[in-house]
Design a protein around this motif. Structure first.
Motif, mmCIF file in Angstrom:
data_model
loop_
_atom_site.group_PDB
_atom_site.id
_atom_site.type_symbol
_atom_site.label_atom_id
_atom_site.label_comp_id
_atom_site.label_asym_id
_atom_site.label_seq_id
_atom_site.Cartn_x
_atom_site.Cartn_y
_atom_site.Cartn_z
ATOM 1 N N GLN A 57 0.821 -1.206 0.000
ATOM 2 C CA GLN A 57 0.000 0.000 0.000
ATOM 3 C C GLN A 57 0.865 1.270 0.000
ATOM 4 O O GLN A 57 0.477 2.289 -0.576
ATOM 5 C CB GLN A 57 -0.926 -0.003 1.215
ATOM 6 C CG GLN A 57 -1.993 -1.077 1.173
ATOM 7 C CD GLN A 57 -2.886 -0.962 -0.060
ATOM 8 O OE1 GLN A 57 -3.232 0.148 -0.489
ATOM 9 N NE2 GLN A 57 -3.246 -2.101 -0.626
ATOM 10 N N ILE A 58 2.040 1.216 0.642
ATOM 11 C CA ILE A 58 2.944 2.372 0.627
ATOM 12 C C ILE A 58 3.422 2.643 -0.789
ATOM 13 O O ILE A 58 3.463 3.796 -1.247
ATOM 14 C CB ILE A 58 4.127 2.134 1.583
ATOM 15 C CG1 ILE A 58 3.666 2.245 3.029
ATOM 16 C CG2 ILE A 58 5.247 3.140 1.301
ATOM 17 C CD1 ILE A 58 4.760 1.971 4.044
ATOM 18 N N LEU A 59 3.797 1.595 -1.513
ATOM 19 C CA LEU A 59 4.220 1.755 -2.901
ATOM 20 C C LEU A 59 3.099 2.353 -3.738
ATOM 21 O O LEU A 59 3.321 3.240 -4.575
ATOM 22 C CB LEU A 59 4.651 0.409 -3.486
ATOM 23 C CG LEU A 59 5.998 -0.131 -2.991
ATOM 24 C CD1 LEU A 59 6.212 -1.555 -3.489
ATOM 25 C CD2 LEU A 59 7.123 0.768 -3.469
ATOM 26 N N SER A 60 1.881 1.873 -3.514
ATOM 27 C CA SER A 60 0.729 2.389 -4.257
ATOM 28 C C SER A 60 0.490 3.863 -3.939
ATOM 29 O O SER A 60 0.229 4.673 -4.840
ATOM 30 C CB SER A 60 -0.516 1.566 -3.923
ATOM 31 O OG SER A 60 -1.654 2.089 -4.579
ATOM 32 N N ALA A 61 0.619 4.240 -2.652
ATOM 33 C CA ALA A 61 0.352 5.623 -2.246
ATOM 34 C C ALA A 61 1.441 6.572 -2.742
ATOM 35 O O ALA A 61 1.149 7.673 -3.217
ATOM 36 C CB ALA A 61 0.238 5.701 -0.723
ATOM 37 N N THR A 62 2.705 6.168 -2.641
ATOM 38 C CA THR A 62 3.806 7.067 -3.031
ATOM 39 C C THR A 62 3.943 7.194 -4.539
ATOM 40 O O THR A 62 4.587 8.130 -5.028
ATOM 41 C CB THR A 62 5.131 6.571 -2.437
ATOM 42 O OG1 THR A 62 5.359 5.206 -2.805
ATOM 43 C CG2 THR A 62 5.109 6.692 -0.928
ATOM 44 N N GLU A 63 3.365 6.247 -5.294
ATOM 45 C CA GLU A 63 3.403 6.348 -6.745
ATOM 46 C C GLU A 63 2.237 7.151 -7.299
ATOM 47 O O GLU A 63 2.211 7.467 -8.483
ATOM 48 C CB GLU A 63 3.384 4.942 -7.364
ATOM 49 C CG GLU A 63 4.684 4.168 -7.147
ATOM 50 C CD GLU A 63 4.604 2.739 -7.650
ATOM 51 O OE1 GLU A 63 3.503 2.350 -8.127
ATOM 52 O OE2 GLU A 63 5.614 2.023 -7.576
ATOM 53 N N SER A 64 1.295 7.505 -6.455
ATOM 54 C CA SER A 64 0.127 8.270 -6.914
ATOM 55 C C SER A 64 0.474 9.754 -7.035
ATOM 56 O O SER A 64 1.457 10.235 -6.472
ATOM 57 C CB SER A 64 -1.042 8.082 -5.947
ATOM 58 O OG SER A 64 -0.759 8.715 -4.707
ATOM 59 N N GLY A 65 -0.352 10.462 -7.759
ATOM 60 C CA GLY A 65 -0.130 11.894 -7.948
ATOM 61 C C GLY A 65 -0.376 12.705 -6.689
ATOM 62 O O GLY A 65 0.102 13.846 -6.580
ATOM 63 N N ASP A 66 -1.098 12.135 -5.710
ATOM 64 C CA ASP A 66 -1.392 12.870 -4.480
ATOM 65 C C ASP A 66 -0.186 12.972 -3.553
ATOM 66 O O ASP A 66 -0.153 13.825 -2.669
ATOM 67 C CB ASP A 66 -2.552 12.197 -3.724
ATOM 68 C CG ASP A 66 -3.874 12.378 -4.441
ATOM 69 O OD1 ASP A 66 -3.980 13.330 -5.237
ATOM 70 O OD2 ASP A 66 -4.785 11.557 -4.218
#
Length: 356
Positions: free
Chosen positions: A335-344
């Motif tokens: 989930q960290i990888l998913s969050a840090t790769e997002s535009g937000d």
């Protein structure tokens, strides 16, 4: 007998499944410690910050409920190691010593130590004009004027009777002519419109000519110093300039360990704000600390804001921590990888740290 036992198991199995499901849905105990801008508490009691926003995204992606468990930094590490909490959220640096005590997630923030020095004024015409009316500049001009008047008065005393054509007249006229002569002689302009003719007067002139060379050099240096709008107080442009300086930092931190290893003289302060203020007030020459934390705190210093030099050294990685062998490590890292790769993610960081 066998049929009776099987019947009892079938009756109890729904209850056991329900207990197991409830255990899976129990709120995660999330340990936090105040470390702006990663974890901080707003006036209304809500927790916010870079790490807080990240964890909310992680928990939402895992569809897990959680509860905050505020504690001190040392207690946070101990509670993570003992399993008292499920996840530690903050600005935890990944180190070999800590990895031996508990597990880290995938890192979510890369930072390092940085140097902050006294603010560098912006160059420009307005800054130069302000320097011209500064007390430092005015005091130099007044001192020079007093010296010119003293030399002129001395020359007038010995020349007023022997050379009345050039230094005669009333006292004001004679002293004015001598003042003019002292000024043009000091600046080596020497118009030749006035010159002493007595032996004593020429001796004064000879001494003043040599003294004038020194006076012009000193005056030029004073003006240059007054008009210079660069950081001359410390002369620190990078980490290589720190030896020989007094550096502000905080006890039990990576910055202090770095300064000790490099044998750089340092002064300890109880918190980052007081360390940075010590630089702006001239108690120390620079402050060495985590760049992200210093960048955030610098925004709150107002007129005492420092200049943070570009670049970092002694790089560090921030991650979430869990008890050793935790089953949450894989899902949280995903989930960290998913969050840090997002535009937000970039928006979240800039909202707390500003544009760097």
């Amino acid at each position: 007998m066998f049929i009776r036992i099987l019947f009892c198991v079938l009756l109890l199995s729904p209850g056991l499944s329900q207990v197991h499901a409830q255990a899976e849905q129990a709120p995660l105990r999330v340990g936090i410690t105040n470390v702006p801008p990663f974890v901080m508490q707003a006036e209304d009691g809500r927790w916010e910050g870079i790490s807080i926003d990240l964890w909310r995204a992680v928990a939402s992606g895992m569809d897990r409920r959680f509860e905050w468990v505020p504690m001190s930094f040392n207690s946070l590490l101990t509670a993570t190691e003992s399993g008292e909490i499920d996840v530690a959220v903050g600005a935890l640096t990944m180190t070999a010593d800590r990895e031996a005590r508990f597990d880290f997630s995938h890192p979510f923030y890369q930072t390092g130590l940085a140097i902050a020095v006294p603010p560098v004024p912006k160059q420009g015409l307005l800054a130069s004009l302000k320097a011209l009316v500064s007390w430092q500049f005015v005091s130099v001009v007044l001192a020079l004027g007093a010296l010119l008047l003293a030399v002129g008065f001395l020359l007038w005393l010995v020349e007023r009777h022997r050379n009345p054509e050039q230094f005669g007249g009333s006292a004001a006229e004679g002293i004015g002519s001598s003042f003019w002569w002292a000024a043009v002689t000091m600046t080596t302009v020497g118009y030749g419109d006035k010159a002493p003719i007595s032996f004593t007067g020429r001796l004064i002139a000879l001494v003043w000519m040599f003294a004038g060379l020194i006076m012009v050099a000193s005056f030029t240096a004073a003006i240059t110093s007054s008009l210079t709008v660069s950081n001359l107080r410390t002369g620190i442009q990078g980490v290589d300039d720190l030896p020989g300086k007094v550096v502000a930092t905080i006890a039990n931190t990576a910055s202090r360990r770095y300064l000790e290893e490099q044998r750089i003289r340092y002064q300890l302060y109880p918190d980052l704000t007081s360390a940075m203020i010590s630089v702006s007030e001239g108690e120390t020459d620079a402050v060495v600390y985590d760049r992200a934390l210093m960048q955030y705190r610098n925004q709150q210093l107002g007129p005492q804001r420092l200049s943070i030099l570009p670049g970092i050294f002694a790089q560090q990685l921030y991650a979430l921590a869990m008890p050793a062998g935790s089953a949450l490590r894989g899902p949280i890292s995903q989930q960290i990888l998913s969050a840090t790769e997002s535009g937000d993610w970039a928006r979240i960081q800039s909202s707390y740290l500003g544009q760097d």
